[in-house]
Design a protein around this motif. Structure first.
Motif, PDB file in Angstrom:
ATOM      1  N   ASN A 110       0.829  -1.207   0.000  1.00 39.24           N
ATOM      2  CA  ASN A 110       0.000   0.000   0.000  1.00 39.24           C
ATOM      3  C   ASN A 110       0.863   1.256   0.000  1.00 39.24           C
ATOM      4  O   ASN A 110       0.590   2.210  -0.731  1.00 39.24           O
ATOM      5  CB  ASN A 110      -0.939  -0.002   1.207  1.00 39.24           C
ATOM      6  N   THR A 166       1.006   4.086  -3.050  1.00 39.31           N
ATOM      7  CA  THR A 166       0.473   5.425  -2.765  1.00 39.31           C
ATOM      8  C   THR A 166       1.560   6.450  -2.461  1.00 39.31           C
ATOM      9  O   THR A 166       1.261   7.545  -2.002  1.00 39.31           O
ATOM     10  CB  THR A 166      -0.504   5.369  -1.570  1.00 39.31           C
ATOM     11  N   ARG A 210       4.376   9.351  -2.762  1.00 39.89           N
ATOM     12  CA  ARG A 210       4.412  10.632  -3.467  1.00 39.89           C
ATOM     13  C   ARG A 210       5.786  11.255  -3.304  1.00 39.89           C
ATOM     14  O   ARG A 210       6.472  11.031  -2.323  1.00 39.89           O
ATOM     15  CB  ARG A 210       3.360  11.596  -2.919  1.00 39.89           C
TER      16      ARG A 210
END
Length: 46
Positions: free
Chosen positions: A6, A10, A12
């Motif tokens: 996960n 996700t 950044r």
């Protein structure tokens, strides 16, 4: 979903950093994980 997967999916990019130091135990864990990271057919040294 697996927490690691996960986080990878996700993640950044970050352009703003804190001035506080990383705890030594966290830094050692990150370096240890890097030592176990795969390389192309095992031909690259760590």
């Amino acid at each position: 979903m697996n927490e690691v997967i996960n986080n990878i999916l996700t993640r950044r990019s970050s352009r703003k950093f804190k001035s506080e130091a990383i705890p030594r135990s966290d830094l050692e864990l990150i370096v240890k994980a890097g030592l176990y990271a795969p390389s192309a057919m095992g031909k690259q040294t760590w």
